[in-house]
Design a protein around this motif. Structure first.
Motif, PDB file in Angstrom:
ATOM      1  N   PHE A   1       0.461  -1.239   0.039  1.00  0.00           N
ATOM      2  CA  PHE A   1      -0.151   0.468   0.258  1.00  0.00           C
ATOM      3  C   PHE A   1       0.971   1.364   0.344  1.00  0.00           C
ATOM      4  O   PHE A   1       1.809   1.134   0.716  1.00  0.00           O
ATOM      5  N   PRO A   2       0.430   2.062  -0.811  1.00  0.00           N
ATOM      6  CA  PRO A   2       0.827   3.764  -0.535  1.00  0.00           C
ATOM      7  C   PRO A   2       1.102   4.372   0.941  1.00  0.00           C
ATOM      8  O   PRO A   2       1.344   5.072   1.533  1.00  0.00           O
ATOM      9  N   HIS A   3      -0.491   3.712   1.626  1.00  0.00           N
ATOM     10  CA  HIS A   3      -1.204   4.806   2.415  1.00  0.00           C
ATOM     11  C   HIS A   3      -2.138   3.008   2.893  1.00  0.00           C
ATOM     12  O   HIS A   3      -3.402   2.521   2.774  1.00  0.00           O
ATOM     13  N   PRO A   4      -1.170   2.392   4.144  1.00  0.00           N
ATOM     14  CA  PRO A   4      -2.145   0.795   4.742  1.00  0.00           C
ATOM     15  C   PRO A   4      -3.760   1.480   5.022  1.00  0.00           C
ATOM     16  O   PRO A   4      -3.991   1.937   5.673  1.00  0.00           O
ATOM     17  N   HIS A   5      -4.874   0.731   4.257  1.00  0.00           N
ATOM     18  CA  HIS A   5      -5.721   0.879   5.182  1.00  0.00           C
ATOM     19  C   HIS A   5      -6.757  -0.207   5.488  1.00  0.00           C
ATOM     20  O   HIS A   5      -6.782  -1.208   4.303  1.00  0.00           O
ATOM     21  N   TYR A   6      -7.243  -0.806   5.646  1.00  0.00           N
ATOM     22  CA  TYR A   6      -8.198  -2.024   5.749  1.00  0.00           C
ATOM     23  C   TYR A   6      -9.711  -1.315   6.232  1.00  0.00           C
ATOM     24  O   TYR A   6      -9.661  -0.390   7.767  1.00  0.00           O
ATOM     25  N   GLU A   7     -10.644  -2.234   5.862  1.00  0.00           N
ATOM     26  CA  GLU A   7     -11.704  -2.135   6.793  1.00  0.00           C
ATOM     27  C   GLU A   7     -12.512  -3.788   6.631  1.00  0.00           C
ATOM     28  O   GLU A   7     -12.919  -3.994   5.780  1.00  0.00           O
ATOM     29  N   LEU A   8     -12.745  -3.286   8.528  1.00  0.00           N
ATOM     30  CA  LEU A   8     -13.645  -4.847   8.174  1.00  0.00           C
ATOM     31  C   LEU A   8     -15.044  -4.665   9.052  1.00  0.00           C
ATOM     32  O   LEU A   8     -15.420  -3.999   9.365  1.00  0.00           O
ATOM     33  N   ILE A   9     -15.486  -4.933   7.439  1.00  0.00           N
ATOM     34  CA  ILE A   9     -16.853  -4.390   7.185  1.00  0.00           C
ATOM     35  C   ILE A   9     -17.821  -5.105   8.699  1.00  0.00           C
ATOM     36  O   ILE A   9     -18.568  -4.308   9.140  1.00  0.00           O
ATOM     37  N   PRO A  10     -17.854  -6.412   8.812  1.00  0.00           N
ATOM     38  CA  PRO A  10     -18.640  -6.729   9.501  1.00  0.00           C
ATOM     39  C   PRO A  10     -18.929  -5.847  10.987  1.00  0.00           C
ATOM     40  O   PRO A  10     -19.455  -5.847  12.123  1.00  0.00           O
ATOM     41  N   SER A  11     -17.433  -5.931  11.830  1.00  0.00           N
ATOM     42  CA  SER A  11     -17.777  -4.996  12.390  1.00  0.00           C
ATOM     43  C   SER A  11     -17.456  -3.816  12.687  1.00  0.00           C
ATOM     44  O   SER A  11     -17.560  -3.353  13.786  1.00  0.00           O
ATOM     45  N   GLY A  12     -17.364  -2.917  11.738  1.00  0.00           N
ATOM     46  CA  GLY A  12     -17.561  -2.018  11.292  1.00  0.00           C
ATOM     47  C   GLY A  12     -16.169  -1.625  11.702  1.00  0.00           C
ATOM     48  O   GLY A  12     -16.015   0.090  12.052  1.00  0.00           O
ATOM     49  N   GLU A  13     -15.343  -2.514  11.705  1.00  0.00           N
ATOM     50  CA  GLU A  13     -13.993  -1.535  12.243  1.00  0.00           C
ATOM     51  C   GLU A  13     -12.576  -0.547  10.882  1.00  0.00           C
ATOM     52  O   GLU A  13     -12.798  -2.090   9.668  1.00  0.00           O
ATOM     53  N   VAL A  14     -12.033  -0.144  10.876  1.00  0.00           N
ATOM     54  CA  VAL A  14     -11.516   0.855  10.439  1.00  0.00           C
ATOM     55  C   VAL A  14     -10.100   1.009  11.012  1.00  0.00           C
ATOM     56  O   VAL A  14      -9.832   1.193  11.633  1.00  0.00           O
ATOM     57  N   HIS A  15      -8.735   0.382  10.224  1.00  0.00           N
ATOM     58  CA  HIS A  15      -7.799   0.234  10.849  1.00  0.00           C
ATOM     59  C   HIS A  15      -6.814   1.328   9.229  1.00  0.00           C
ATOM     60  O   HIS A  15      -6.488   0.464   8.235  1.00  0.00           O
ATOM     61  N   ASP A  16      -6.547   2.330   9.827  1.00  0.00           N
ATOM     62  CA  ASP A  16      -5.821   3.363   8.898  1.00  0.00           C
ATOM     63  C   ASP A  16      -4.113   3.873   9.074  1.00  0.00           C
ATOM     64  O   ASP A  16      -4.106   3.988  10.152  1.00  0.00           O
ATOM     65  N   GLY A  17      -3.596   3.617   8.046  1.00  0.00           N
ATOM     66  CA  GLY A  17      -2.212   4.184   7.910  1.00  0.00           C
ATOM     67  C   GLY A  17      -1.316   2.589   8.509  1.00  0.00           C
ATOM     68  O   GLY A  17      -2.037   2.174   9.586  1.00  0.00           O
TER      69      GLY A  17
END
Length: 167
Positions: free
Chosen positions: A35-51
């Motif tokens: 990634f140029p800028h890591p970004h994950y979205e876990l839809i079931p839990s609503g979690e977003v992990h950014d950076g």
């Protein structure tokens, strides 16, 4: 009918396959490098992990809970702006997971991940899965009276007192 991949699709597919392989090897520097800028979205839990720091912590937490976490790719598909991967996620619950103590149980959960691209740059991994499928497997053998409190902990909530539960 299999149509040949375009050059862009081939580059995206190689990056996604490398990403999966690096995750399984737990080479998180290499994964983060996809990634140029890591970004994950876990839809079931609503979690977003950014950076970088947040995503690295996500890797640390999930591999503490499931040190043998791995993938089995079922199908890979291309869309205009993404590579969509259907896969099995597998692991054994050996460490704490958001308030759920290790059960020692293994899980196998079918998932979909959308690897979203801008050109050939990966900008997001968006993951869809059925939490209940995973929980049913992880909670096998846990006494019924403890399940509510454990699930509440996973949801970031305090377990209700039994007298407060109404049907």
């Amino acid at each position: 009918m299999n149509t040949p991949l375009t050059e862009l699709q081939a580059r995206r597919e190689r990056l996604v396959l490398d990403h999966f392989a690096d995750e399984t090897r737990q080479d998180f520097d290499a994964v983060l490098g996809t990634f140029p800028h890591p970004h994950y979205e876990l839809i079931p839990s609503g979690e977003v992990h950014d950076g970088i720091a947040d995503v690295r912590q996500y890797y640390t937490d999930t591999r503490r809970a499931f040190p043998d976490q791995r993938h089995e790719i079922i199908q890979l598909r291309h869309a205009d702006d993404s590579v969509i991967v259907e896969f099995w996620l597998l692991g054994t619950h050996r460490g704490p997971l958001k308030g759920l103590p290790p059960t020692g149980n293994s899980f196998r959960c079918r998932m979909n991940a959308f690897f979203i691209f801008e050109g050939d740059r990966l900008v997001c991994e968006r993951v869809y899965f059925d939490t209940l499928t995973m929980l049913r497997q992880l909670l096998v053998g846990v006494p019924a009276g403890m399940v509510g409190g454990l699930v509440a902990g996973l949801l970031g909530q305090t377990a209700p007192r039994p007298e407060a539960i109404t049907t």
